[in-house]
Design a protein around this motif. Structure first.
Motif, PDB file in Angstrom:
ATOM      1  N   MET A   1      -1.395  -2.655  -6.084  1.00 53.76           N
ATOM      2  CA  MET A   1      -0.570  -2.701  -7.286  1.00 53.76           C
ATOM      3  C   MET A   1       0.185  -1.395  -7.470  1.00 53.76           C
ATOM      4  O   MET A   1       1.373  -1.376  -7.768  1.00 53.76           O
ATOM      5  CB  MET A   1      -1.451  -2.982  -8.519  1.00 53.76           C
ATOM      6  N   ASN A   2      -0.508  -0.265  -7.266  1.00 54.00           N
ATOM      7  CA  ASN A   2       0.152   1.026  -7.414  1.00 54.00           C
ATOM      8  C   ASN A   2       1.321   1.170  -6.448  1.00 54.00           C
ATOM      9  O   ASN A   2       2.397   1.625  -6.828  1.00 54.00           O
ATOM     10  CB  ASN A   2      -0.844   2.167  -7.190  1.00 54.00           C
ATOM     11  N   GLU A   3       1.102   0.790  -5.173  1.00 54.42           N
ATOM     12  CA  GLU A   3       2.152   0.958  -4.180  1.00 54.42           C
ATOM     13  C   GLU A   3       3.357   0.090  -4.511  1.00 54.42           C
ATOM     14  O   GLU A   3       4.505   0.499  -4.271  1.00 54.42           O
ATOM     15  CB  GLU A   3       1.610   0.660  -2.783  1.00 54.42           C
ATOM     16  N   LEU A   4       3.117  -1.096  -5.066  1.00 55.27           N
ATOM     17  CA  LEU A   4       4.231  -1.949  -5.472  1.00 55.27           C
ATOM     18  C   LEU A   4       5.028  -1.280  -6.586  1.00 55.27           C
ATOM     19  O   LEU A   4       6.267  -1.269  -6.558  1.00 55.27           O
ATOM     20  CB  LEU A   4       3.701  -3.313  -5.937  1.00 55.27           C
ATOM     21  N   ARG A   5       4.343  -0.696  -7.558  1.00 56.09           N
ATOM     22  CA  ARG A   5       5.038  -0.008  -8.658  1.00 56.09           C
ATOM     23  C   ARG A   5       5.758   1.229  -8.153  1.00 56.09           C
ATOM     24  O   ARG A   5       6.877   1.524  -8.566  1.00 56.09           O
ATOM     25  CB  ARG A   5       4.037   0.346  -9.758  1.00 56.09           C
ATOM     26  N   TRP A   6       5.121   1.977  -7.242  1.00 57.35           N
ATOM     27  CA  TRP A   6       5.774   3.158  -6.675  1.00 57.35           C
ATOM     28  C   TRP A   6       7.068   2.759  -5.979  1.00 57.35           C
ATOM     29  O   TRP A   6       8.093   3.433  -6.119  1.00 57.35           O
ATOM     30  CB  TRP A   6       4.858   3.848  -5.666  1.00 57.35           C
ATOM     31  N   SER A   7       7.005   1.662  -5.223  1.00 55.10           N
ATOM     32  CA  SER A   7       8.199   1.214  -4.497  1.00 55.10           C
ATOM     33  C   SER A   7       9.302   0.794  -5.456  1.00 55.10           C
ATOM     34  O   SER A   7      10.482   1.080  -5.219  1.00 55.10           O
ATOM     35  CB  SER A   7       7.844   0.053  -3.565  1.00 55.10           C
ATOM     36  N   LYS A   8       8.931   0.136  -6.539  1.00 52.16           N
ATOM     37  CA  LYS A   8       9.937  -0.293  -7.518  1.00 52.16           C
ATOM     38  C   LYS A   8      10.603   0.915  -8.179  1.00 52.16           C
ATOM     39  O   LYS A   8      11.810   0.919  -8.430  1.00 52.16           O
ATOM     40  CB  LYS A   8       9.300  -1.205  -8.561  1.00 52.16           C
ATOM     41  N   VAL A   9       9.808   1.949  -8.465  1.00 55.52           N
ATOM     42  CA  VAL A   9      10.384   3.168  -9.042  1.00 55.52           C
ATOM     43  C   VAL A   9      11.322   3.821  -8.035  1.00 55.52           C
ATOM     44  O   VAL A   9      12.425   4.272  -8.389  1.00 55.52           O
ATOM     45  CB  VAL A   9       9.274   4.137  -9.489  1.00 55.52           C
ATOM     46  N   ASP A  10      10.898   3.892  -6.767  1.00 55.65           N
ATOM     47  CA  ASP A  10      11.774   4.441  -5.731  1.00 55.65           C
ATOM     48  C   ASP A  10      13.089   3.671  -5.685  1.00 55.65           C
ATOM     49  O   ASP A  10      14.173   4.266  -5.604  1.00 55.65           O
ATOM     50  CB  ASP A  10      11.094   4.371  -4.365  1.00 55.65           C
ATOM     51  N   GLU A  11      13.008   2.350  -5.714  1.00 57.58           N
ATOM     52  CA  GLU A  11      14.217   1.525  -5.676  1.00 57.58           C
ATOM     53  C   GLU A  11      15.132   1.842  -6.852  1.00 57.58           C
ATOM     54  O   GLU A  11      16.351   1.956  -6.692  1.00 57.58           O
ATOM     55  CB  GLU A  11      13.840   0.044  -5.684  1.00 57.58           C
ATOM     56  N   PHE A  12      14.541   2.001  -8.037  1.00 52.99           N
ATOM     57  CA  PHE A  12      15.340   2.324  -9.221  1.00 52.99           C
ATOM     58  C   PHE A  12      16.010   3.689  -9.070  1.00 52.99           C
ATOM     59  O   PHE A  12      17.200   3.841  -9.353  1.00 52.99           O
ATOM     60  CB  PHE A  12      14.457   2.302 -10.473  1.00 52.99           C
ATOM     61  N   LEU A  13      15.238   4.673  -8.642  1.00 50.29           N
ATOM     62  CA  LEU A  13      15.791   6.025  -8.498  1.00 50.29           C
ATOM     63  C   LEU A  13      16.907   6.067  -7.453  1.00 50.29           C
ATOM     64  O   LEU A  13      17.939   6.714  -7.647  1.00 50.29           O
ATOM     65  CB  LEU A  13      14.680   7.005  -8.124  1.00 50.29           C
ATOM     66  N   ILE A  14      16.685   5.369  -6.351  1.00 51.56           N
ATOM     67  CA  ILE A  14      17.703   5.343  -5.299  1.00 51.56           C
ATOM     68  C   ILE A  14      18.957   4.634  -5.788  1.00 51.56           C
ATOM     69  O   ILE A  14      20.080   5.125  -5.612  1.00 51.56           O
ATOM     70  CB  ILE A  14      17.135   4.687  -4.024  1.00 51.56           C
TER      71      ILE A  14
END
Length: 219
Positions: A1-14
């Motif tokens: 779950m954490n890695e999915l949220r981390w990836s979503k934040v990365d996508e938003f920032l990018i």
């Protein structure tokens, strides 16, 4: 779950902060199609390297570990027309793909790729030193040796960046006998002990999981 949220934040920032043009996207696509290891820096990390180089007005950059040249493009774009990135790559096939990516980006005049073991290429760079920024992102077992060469090729104010220094927290496990983890631990310890360096390290989470990078300035 954490890695999915981390990836979503990365996508938003990018999506919000990092504009990737055709050359950068094509480099990632070419690397993937060639089945290169999926260990390029992330887009936001690439832009961070670009910002570091621009902040310090870098003209000469040493990169240890080219892979497909994605990070090389970010670094080269931060330099003036007469700037130079010297990048070291062990694998001839990786270097060939990187050269194509760099040429597509129109940066071949700013980049020199040296192919072979970095510890064989590094002694040949005396005439190119000192470097303003040194990015270490190759085989981690040799990071302590790369740090020694970085110090030889530095001047006061040179910035040394090391990638992948946390490795899912394995860096703290002294019982971990992996040679790359041991190399990273010694790399960080030497930076803490070296009187010429002011250093720190930051943990990161994102699409590439839990890791981090070190940043040091030569004083």
């Amino acid at each position: 779950m954490n890695e999915l949220r981390w990836s979503k934040v990365d996508e938003f920032l990018i999506d919000t902060l990092v504009e990737q043009d055709e050359a950068l996207l094509a480099a990632l696509a070419a690397n993937s199609e060639a089945n290169l290891p999926a260990i390029d820096v992330s887009p936001n990390q690439g832009k961070l390297l670009h910002i570091y180089a621009r902040m310090m007005g870098a003209k000469r950059v040493l990169e240890i570990g080219t892979l497909g040249g994605y990070s090389t493009i970010w670094l080269a774009r931060a330099l003036p027309e007469d700037g130079k990135v010297i990048t070291l790559e062990y694998e001839p096939r990786h270097a060939e793909i990187a050269a194509k990516n760099i040429r597509r980006a129109g940066l071949e005049s700013r980049v020199t790729i040296l192919v072979g073991p970095a510890l064989e290429s590094l002694p040949k760079l005396h005439s190119s030193a000192p470097f303003d920024l040194i990015f270490i992102d190759a085989d981690k077992k040799n990071n302590p040796a790369y740090l020694e060469w970085a110090l030889k090729y530095s001047r006061k104010g040179t910035v040394i960046v090391g990638d992948n220094v946390v490795r899912d927290g394995r860096i703290t496990d002294e019982a971990d006998r992996d040679e790359h983890i041991a190399g990273l631990r010694e790399f960080l310890q030497r930076q803490g002990e070296e009187q010429r360096l002011t250093a720190t390290a930051i943990q990161t989470v994102g699409a590439k999981g839990w890791d981090g990078f070190s940043v040091a300035i030569v004083g």
